[in-house]
Motif scaffolding. Sequence first.
Motif, PDB file in Angstrom:
ATOM      1  N   SER A 107       0.818  -1.208   0.000  1.00  0.00           N
ATOM      2  CA  SER A 107       0.000   0.000   0.000  1.00  0.00           C
ATOM      3  C   SER A 107       0.854   1.261   0.000  1.00  0.00           C
ATOM      4  O   SER A 107       0.539   2.228  -0.694  1.00  0.00           O
ATOM      5  N   VAL A 108       1.925   1.269   0.769  1.00  0.00           N
ATOM      6  CA  VAL A 108       2.828   2.431   0.798  1.00  0.00           C
ATOM      7  C   VAL A 108       3.462   2.632  -0.566  1.00  0.00           C
ATOM      8  O   VAL A 108       3.526   3.754  -1.081  1.00  0.00           O
ATOM      9  N   PHE A 130      -2.080   2.332   8.124  1.00  0.00           N
ATOM     10  CA  PHE A 130      -3.487   2.174   7.779  1.00  0.00           C
ATOM     11  C   PHE A 130      -4.389   3.118   8.565  1.00  0.00           C
ATOM     12  O   PHE A 130      -5.454   3.492   8.080  1.00  0.00           O
ATOM     13  N   LEU A 131      -3.984   3.519   9.767  1.00  0.00           N
ATOM     14  CA  LEU A 131      -4.806   4.431  10.550  1.00  0.00           C
ATOM     15  C   LEU A 131      -4.619   5.897  10.151  1.00  0.00           C
ATOM     16  O   LEU A 131      -5.583   6.651  10.088  1.00  0.00           O
ATOM     17  N   PHE A 132      -3.372   6.312   9.892  1.00  0.00           N
ATOM     18  CA  PHE A 132      -3.095   7.732   9.669  1.00  0.00           C
ATOM     19  C   PHE A 132      -2.443   8.037   8.324  1.00  0.00           C
ATOM     20  O   PHE A 132      -2.828   8.986   7.648  1.00  0.00           O
ATOM     21  N   GLY A 133      -1.434   7.290   7.939  1.00  0.00           N
ATOM     22  CA  GLY A 133      -0.662   7.602   6.737  1.00  0.00           C
ATOM     23  C   GLY A 133      -1.451   7.478   5.461  1.00  0.00           C
ATOM     24  O   GLY A 133      -1.355   8.315   4.571  1.00  0.00           O
ATOM     25  N   ARG A 134      -2.255   6.448   5.373  1.00  0.00           N
ATOM     26  CA  ARG A 134      -3.012   6.220   4.151  1.00  0.00           C
ATOM     27  C   ARG A 134      -4.063   7.306   3.944  1.00  0.00           C
ATOM     28  O   ARG A 134      -4.268   7.770   2.822  1.00  0.00           O
ATOM     29  N   THR A 135      -4.707   7.715   5.019  1.00  0.00           N
ATOM     30  CA  THR A 135      -5.721   8.764   4.880  1.00  0.00           C
ATOM     31  C   THR A 135      -5.090  10.098   4.509  1.00  0.00           C
ATOM     32  O   THR A 135      -5.670  10.861   3.743  1.00  0.00           O
ATOM     33  N   SER A 136      -3.900  10.376   5.011  1.00  0.00           N
ATOM     34  CA  SER A 136      -3.245  11.633   4.638  1.00  0.00           C
ATOM     35  C   SER A 136      -2.666  11.558   3.224  1.00  0.00           C
ATOM     36  O   SER A 136      -2.582  12.569   2.533  1.00  0.00           O
ATOM     37  N   ALA A 137      -2.291  10.369   2.770  1.00  0.00           N
ATOM     38  CA  ALA A 137      -1.745  10.226   1.416  1.00  0.00           C
ATOM     39  C   ALA A 137      -2.816  10.380   0.363  1.00  0.00           C
ATOM     40  O   ALA A 137      -2.590  10.958  -0.690  1.00  0.00           O
ATOM     41  N   TYR A 138      -4.000   9.841   0.643  1.00  0.00           N
ATOM     42  CA  TYR A 138      -5.084   9.890  -0.334  1.00  0.00           C
ATOM     43  C   TYR A 138      -6.068  11.016  -0.072  1.00  0.00           C
ATOM     44  O   TYR A 138      -6.975  11.232  -0.857  1.00  0.00           O
ATOM     45  N   GLY A 139      -5.933  11.687   1.037  1.00  0.00           N
ATOM     46  CA  GLY A 139      -6.860  12.766   1.366  1.00  0.00           C
ATOM     47  C   GLY A 139      -8.205  12.186   1.795  1.00  0.00           C
ATOM     48  O   GLY A 139      -8.304  11.069   2.253  1.00  0.00           O
TER      49      GLY A 139
END
Length: 73
Positions: free
Chosen positions: A31-32, A61-70
């Motif tokens: 995912s990263v 999955f809790l924080f990084g993904r949401t900030s990467a995809y908005g």
Amino acid sequence: MTEQYWAYGAAAAIALVIISGFVLFLAALISVLRSPLRGGMTLVWVAFTLCAPFLGPLLWFLFGRTSAYGDAR
């Protein structure tokens, strides 16, 4: 005989936890690498995932993904 079943159950539970952690680690790494992050942030997340094999993917999955995809995802 009952003690033997407990031993098998404990071994199966431990194996399930280890396999689940490995799957979580691989899913986070993929995912990263597929995320729209570029350059330094991708490297930071990959390094964090490798250095902290349970905490790194969990935080991705809790924080990084949401900030990467908005907010789109």
